[in-house]
Motif scaffolding. Structure first.
Motif, PDB file in Angstrom:
ATOM      1  N   GLN A 274       0.840  -1.203   0.000  1.00  0.00           N
ATOM      2  CA  GLN A 274       0.000   0.000   0.000  1.00  0.00           C
ATOM      3  C   GLN A 274       0.874   1.252   0.000  1.00  0.00           C
ATOM      4  O   GLN A 274       0.627   2.189  -0.763  1.00  0.00           O
ATOM      5  CB  GLN A 274      -0.937  -0.003   1.213  1.00  0.00           C
ATOM      6  CG  GLN A 274      -1.919   1.149   1.235  1.00  0.00           C
ATOM      7  CD  GLN A 274      -2.963   1.044   0.148  1.00  0.00           C
ATOM      8  OE1 GLN A 274      -3.367  -0.043  -0.229  1.00  0.00           O
ATOM      9  NE2 GLN A 274      -3.405   2.166  -0.363  1.00  0.00           N
TER      10      GLN A 274
ATOM     11  N   SER B 145       3.953   1.488  -1.019  1.00  0.00           N
ATOM     12  CA  SER B 145       4.616   1.553  -2.320  1.00  0.00           C
ATOM     13  C   SER B 145       3.656   2.082  -3.388  1.00  0.00           C
ATOM     14  O   SER B 145       4.041   2.888  -4.242  1.00  0.00           O
ATOM     15  CB  SER B 145       5.125   0.163  -2.708  1.00  0.00           C
ATOM     16  OG  SER B 145       5.689   0.173  -3.977  1.00  0.00           O
ATOM     17  N   SER B 146       2.427   1.657  -3.321  1.00  0.00           N
ATOM     18  CA  SER B 146       1.414   2.102  -4.271  1.00  0.00           C
ATOM     19  C   SER B 146       1.188   3.613  -4.166  1.00  0.00           C
ATOM     20  O   SER B 146       1.113   4.315  -5.171  1.00  0.00           O
ATOM     21  CB  SER B 146       0.117   1.336  -4.012  1.00  0.00           C
ATOM     22  OG  SER B 146      -0.915   1.820  -4.816  1.00  0.00           O
ATOM     23  N   TYR B 147       1.077   4.104  -2.931  1.00  0.00           N
ATOM     24  CA  TYR B 147       0.890   5.550  -2.746  1.00  0.00           C
ATOM     25  C   TYR B 147       2.108   6.327  -3.235  1.00  0.00           C
ATOM     26  O   TYR B 147       1.967   7.372  -3.886  1.00  0.00           O
ATOM     27  CB  TYR B 147       0.621   5.887  -1.275  1.00  0.00           C
ATOM     28  CG  TYR B 147      -0.807   5.648  -0.855  1.00  0.00           C
ATOM     29  CD1 TYR B 147      -1.867   6.286  -1.495  1.00  0.00           C
ATOM     30  CD2 TYR B 147      -1.110   4.792   0.184  1.00  0.00           C
ATOM     31  CE1 TYR B 147      -3.178   6.061  -1.115  1.00  0.00           C
ATOM     32  CE2 TYR B 147      -2.412   4.560   0.565  1.00  0.00           C
ATOM     33  CZ  TYR B 147      -3.443   5.199  -0.079  1.00  0.00           C
ATOM     34  OH  TYR B 147      -4.732   4.979   0.293  1.00  0.00           O
TER      35      TYR B 147
ATOM     36  N   SER C 277       2.089   6.364  -6.964  1.00  0.00           N
ATOM     37  CA  SER C 277       1.041   7.262  -7.442  1.00  0.00           C
ATOM     38  C   SER C 277       1.520   8.713  -7.416  1.00  0.00           C
ATOM     39  O   SER C 277       1.295   9.472  -8.358  1.00  0.00           O
ATOM     40  CB  SER C 277      -0.208   7.105  -6.577  1.00  0.00           C
ATOM     41  OG  SER C 277      -1.181   8.055  -6.919  1.00  0.00           O
TER      42      SER C 277
ATOM     43  N   ALA D 288       3.001  -4.888 -12.118  1.00  0.00           N
ATOM     44  CA  ALA D 288       2.662  -3.503 -11.785  1.00  0.00           C
ATOM     45  C   ALA D 288       1.847  -2.941 -12.951  1.00  0.00           C
ATOM     46  O   ALA D 288       2.061  -3.298 -14.114  1.00  0.00           O
ATOM     47  CB  ALA D 288       3.923  -2.678 -11.565  1.00  0.00           C
TER      48      ALA D 288
ATOM     49  N   SER E 194      -8.422   2.200  -7.387  1.00  0.00           N
ATOM     50  CA  SER E 194      -7.209   3.000  -7.564  1.00  0.00           C
ATOM     51  C   SER E 194      -7.535   4.431  -7.952  1.00  0.00           C
ATOM     52  O   SER E 194      -6.873   5.371  -7.515  1.00  0.00           O
ATOM     53  CB  SER E 194      -6.313   2.368  -8.636  1.00  0.00           C
ATOM     54  OG  SER E 194      -5.903   1.097  -8.235  1.00  0.00           O
TER      55      SER E 194
ATOM     56  N   SER F 173      -3.989   5.479  -5.855  1.00  0.00           N
ATOM     57  CA  SER F 173      -2.820   4.634  -5.531  1.00  0.00           C
ATOM     58  C   SER F 173      -2.822   3.396  -6.396  1.00  0.00           C
ATOM     59  O   SER F 173      -3.781   3.054  -7.021  1.00  0.00           O
ATOM     60  CB  SER F 173      -2.850   4.232  -4.063  1.00  0.00           C
ATOM     61  OG  SER F 173      -3.947   3.395  -3.788  1.00  0.00           O
TER      62      SER F 173
END
Length: 167
Positions: free
Chosen positions: A73, A75-77, A80, A114, A162, A167
């Motif tokens: 999470q 890493s996703s933020y 983004s 990804a 997303s 994110s």
């Protein structure tokens, strides 16, 4: 007298057999009872230890999974926020940076793929069908798919969530 001696000898023979037989039977019953009690006790102890170990392993696995999901999470933020900065670049540089970031995400061997997708014409002009980048592992190789497939991803749960959280 002789008859009485024979009767006494017969009684002694019966008694000499009967007493040890009864003692052996009693010892056998006590042993069966002890073995049964020990078996039940050891089974309960073993089951209790197994349940504790299973509980410990379940908590440990849940903790590891939670940490992994939290890291993904985060890493996703972070990714983004990087992509937002890339949108300020010209198309060629933004495209290059997106590809590089997606490939970098797969430096972590726990990550299989990804994905990055944008709405039609929002960040990239002349993309009436949207734009998506998908990098995934195929054995030792990383494969990149770039598509204009907004019709496919616009209603997908993965895209809607997303889009809302960015994110």
């Amino acid at each position: 007298n002789e008859v009485e001696i024979v009767k006494i000898n017969n009684a002694m023979k019966k008694l000499s057999f009967a007493v040890p037989a009864k003692i052996i039977a009693c010892i056998f019953l006590v042993m069966v009872l002890m073995i049964s009690v020990l078996a039940v006790t050891l089974t309960n102890l073993t089951n209790g230890m197994i349940e504790k170990q299973v509980g410990f392993l379940a908590r440990e696995n849940a903790s590891i999974a939670g940490q992994y999901l939290q890291a993904m999470q985060n890493s996703s933020y972070a990714m983004s926020n990087e992509f937002k900065r890339y949108m300020l670049l010209d198309n060629a540089n933004a495209d290059m940076m997106i590809k590089k970031a997606l490939h970098s995400a797969l430096d972590d061997p726990r990550i299989f793929s990804a994905y990055f997708a944008v709405e039609p014409n929002k960040y990239f002009p002349n993309t009436p069908n949207g734009l998506s980048y998908y990098v995934y592992r195929n054995g030792d190789a990383l494969i990149l798919d770039i598509a204009n497939d907004y019709a496919l991803y616009r209603d997908g749960d993965y895209y809607a969530a997303s889009k809302e959280t960015l994110s």
